[in-house]
Design a protein around this motif. Structure first.
Motif, PDB file in Angstrom:
ATOM      1  N   UNK A   1       3.529  -4.729  -1.148  1.00 19.16           N
ATOM      2  CA  UNK A   1       4.680  -3.822  -1.157  1.00 19.16           C
ATOM      3  C   UNK A   1       4.231  -2.430  -0.731  1.00 19.16           C
ATOM      4  N   UNK A   2       3.119  -1.956  -1.292  1.00 14.45           N
ATOM      5  CA  UNK A   2       2.617  -0.632  -0.912  1.00 14.45           C
ATOM      6  C   UNK A   2       2.312  -0.573   0.584  1.00 14.45           C
ATOM      7  N   UNK A   3       1.714  -1.640   1.092  1.00 11.31           N
ATOM      8  CA  UNK A   3       1.367  -1.658   2.507  1.00 11.31           C
ATOM      9  C   UNK A   3       2.583  -1.591   3.411  1.00 11.31           C
ATOM     10  N   UNK A   4       3.623  -2.318   3.048  1.00 14.29           N
ATOM     11  CA  UNK A   4       4.830  -2.360   3.877  1.00 14.29           C
ATOM     12  C   UNK A   4       5.655  -1.083   3.732  1.00 14.29           C
ATOM     13  N   UNK A   5       5.494  -0.404   2.621  1.00 16.95           N
ATOM     14  CA  UNK A   5       6.274   0.811   2.382  1.00 16.95           C
ATOM     15  C   UNK A   5       5.532   2.087   2.778  1.00 16.95           C
ATOM     16  N   UNK A   6       4.283   1.987   3.168  1.00 18.88           N
ATOM     17  CA  UNK A   6       3.466   3.165   3.455  1.00 18.88           C
ATOM     18  C   UNK A   6       4.056   4.044   4.552  1.00 18.88           C
ATOM     19  N   UNK A   7       4.867   3.461   5.410  1.00 18.99           N
ATOM     20  CA  UNK A   7       5.482   4.225   6.496  1.00 18.99           C
ATOM     21  C   UNK A   7       6.375   5.347   5.954  1.00 18.99           C
ATOM     22  N   UNK A   8       6.805   5.237   4.709  1.00 20.68           N
ATOM     23  CA  UNK A   8       7.582   6.321   4.102  1.00 20.68           C
ATOM     24  C   UNK A   8       6.801   7.634   4.187  1.00 20.68           C
ATOM     25  N   UNK A   9       5.498   7.542   4.018  1.00 22.55           N
ATOM     26  CA  UNK A   9       4.656   8.718   4.043  1.00 22.55           C
ATOM     27  C   UNK A   9       4.582   9.410   5.386  1.00 22.55           C
ATOM     28  N   UNK A  10       4.951   8.709   6.454  1.00 23.72           N
ATOM     29  CA  UNK A  10       4.971   9.334   7.773  1.00 23.72           C
ATOM     30  C   UNK A  10       6.124  10.322   7.905  1.00 23.72           C
ATOM     31  N   UNK A  11       7.140  10.149   7.078  1.00 25.14           N
ATOM     32  CA  UNK A  11       8.294  11.028   7.138  1.00 25.14           C
ATOM     33  C   UNK A  11       8.362  12.024   6.005  1.00 25.14           C
ATOM     34  N   UNK A  12       7.804  11.641   4.850  1.00 30.76           N
ATOM     35  CA  UNK A  12       7.902  12.521   3.685  1.00 30.76           C
ATOM     36  C   UNK A  12       6.804  12.211   2.673  1.00 30.76           C
ATOM     37  N   UNK A  13       5.908  13.150   2.484  1.00 33.94           N
ATOM     38  CA  UNK A  13       4.860  12.991   1.478  1.00 33.94           C
ATOM     39  C   UNK A  13       5.464  12.903   0.083  1.00 33.94           C
ATOM     40  N   UNK A  14       6.446  13.745  -0.185  1.00 37.40           N
ATOM     41  CA  UNK A  14       7.078  13.793  -1.505  1.00 37.40           C
ATOM     42  C   UNK A  14       7.765  12.471  -1.842  1.00 37.40           C
ATOM     43  N   UNK A  15       8.493  11.910  -0.889  1.00 42.80           N
ATOM     44  CA  UNK A  15       9.192  10.654  -1.144  1.00 42.80           C
ATOM     45  C   UNK A  15       8.217   9.487  -1.256  1.00 42.80           C
ATOM     46  N   UNK A  16       7.116   9.550  -0.534  1.00 43.84           N
ATOM     47  CA  UNK A  16       6.108   8.499  -0.644  1.00 43.84           C
ATOM     48  C   UNK A  16       5.451   8.533  -2.023  1.00 43.84           C
ATOM     49  N   UNK A  17       5.201   9.729  -2.540  1.00 39.01           N
ATOM     50  CA  UNK A  17       4.653   9.842  -3.889  1.00 39.01           C
ATOM     51  C   UNK A  17       5.608   9.229  -4.908  1.00 39.01           C
ATOM     52  N   UNK A  18       6.895   9.470  -4.734  1.00 36.16           N
ATOM     53  CA  UNK A  18       7.897   8.904  -5.646  1.00 36.16           C
ATOM     54  C   UNK A  18       7.961   7.386  -5.498  1.00 36.16           C
ATOM     55  N   UNK A  19       7.878   6.910  -4.256  1.00 34.69           N
ATOM     56  CA  UNK A  19       7.902   5.470  -4.014  1.00 34.69           C
ATOM     57  C   UNK A  19       6.727   4.782  -4.693  1.00 34.69           C
ATOM     58  N   UNK A  20       5.546   5.391  -4.612  1.00 33.71           N
ATOM     59  CA  UNK A  20       4.372   4.816  -5.267  1.00 33.71           C
ATOM     60  C   UNK A  20       4.546   4.769  -6.783  1.00 33.71           C
ATOM     61  N   UNK A  21       5.190   5.780  -7.341  1.00 32.42           N
ATOM     62  CA  UNK A  21       5.468   5.774  -8.782  1.00 32.42           C
ATOM     63  C   UNK A  21       6.326   4.567  -9.153  1.00 32.42           C
ATOM     64  N   UNK A  22       7.345   4.280  -8.339  1.00 33.59           N
ATOM     65  CA  UNK A  22       8.222   3.139  -8.614  1.00 33.59           C
ATOM     66  C   UNK A  22       7.463   1.822  -8.498  1.00 33.59           C
ATOM     67  N   UNK A  23       6.674   1.695  -7.434  1.00 38.46           N
ATOM     68  CA  UNK A  23       5.923   0.448  -7.227  1.00 38.46           C
ATOM     69  C   UNK A  23       4.891   0.248  -8.330  1.00 38.46           C
ATOM     70  N   UNK A  24       4.169   1.315  -8.657  1.00 38.61           N
ATOM     71  CA  UNK A  24       3.144   1.213  -9.706  1.00 38.61           C
ATOM     72  C   UNK A  24       3.759   0.823 -11.045  1.00 38.61           C
ATOM     73  N   UNK A  25       4.893   1.447 -11.364  1.00 36.62           N
ATOM     74  CA  UNK A  25       5.545   1.128 -12.630  1.00 36.62           C
ATOM     75  C   UNK A  25       6.112  -0.294 -12.608  1.00 36.62           C
TER      76      UNK A  25
END
Length: 213
Positions: A180-204
């Protein structure tokens, strides 16, 4: 119009002959893309016990762009970015949806969608079709700040739905939290802040057992 126009939805109840020929092509296209409402995605809805369709997905992305633009790492033209997300899935009318974790179907995705783009945008007057095709190509290439943010929205939206479903497609056989993290990593290409939030959701989600470790 092109030879691929045979079997268009508008053929089932042809527009009156008095409609201007150029306008007829625009209206025929708009009737044809009504099919987007019938293309089901893998993502579950947060508000109902069913899967979302492509039209609902595209609307949600447009609203996300409008709402979350302040989190883009680079300045973006919000209106242009909204155009990208509204157009990006139209080809799935003919190519079908390719679930993000279906690696086998993913192998033919580009070929299927390129052919679908040729067919669909060919319904429009040449200049109008070329303009929409350019938007679709821009989204796919991710070379502009707008396209990178649009793609980030495309990956963030189903993540939110899966969170609300306590896993959703994360529970697909063979899918792990790391995938999931690998497929969603592209979020970080557009927004560091949103990628950090996405990782929080995936980790939890992983900690809660909604995604396999």
């Amino acid at each position: 119009m092109t030879s691929s126009d045979a079997g268009l939805l508008a053929d089932q109840n042809p527009l009156p002959s008095g409609v201007d020929s150029r306008l007829r092509e625009h209206l025929t296209f708009l009737i044809e893309v009504d099919q987007l409402k019938t293309v089901l995605r893998a993502s579950p809805l947060a508000a109902a016990d069913r899967r979302e369709n492509d039209a609902e997905h595209s609307w949600h992305l447009a609203l996300m762009v409008l709402t979350l633009a302040e989190y883009a790492d680079e300045p973006i033209d919000v209106g242009h970015t909204m155009k990208l997300v509204v157009v990006h899935d139209l080809v799935e009318i003919y190519a079908g949806d390719t679930p993000i974790y279906d690696t086998e179907l993913g192998e033919s995705q580009q070929e299927r969608e390129e052919a679908a783009a040729d067919r669909l945008f060919g319904i429009l007057p040449e200049d109008a079709g070329r303009a929409l095709r350019a938007l679709w190509d821009e989204f796919e290439a991710r070379k502009t700040p707008e396209a990178r943010f649009a793609k980030a929205m495309d990956r963030l939206q189903p993540l939110l739905l899966n969170w609300m479903a306590k896993g959703g497609t994360w529970r697909t056989p063979g899918v792990t939290a790391e995938a999931v993290r690998g497929r969603k990593a592209v979020i970080g290409e557009g927004s560091t802040k949103l990628w950090e939030a996405a990782l929080e959701l995936i980790d939890e989600g992983e900690r809660r057992g909604w995604a396999r470790s």
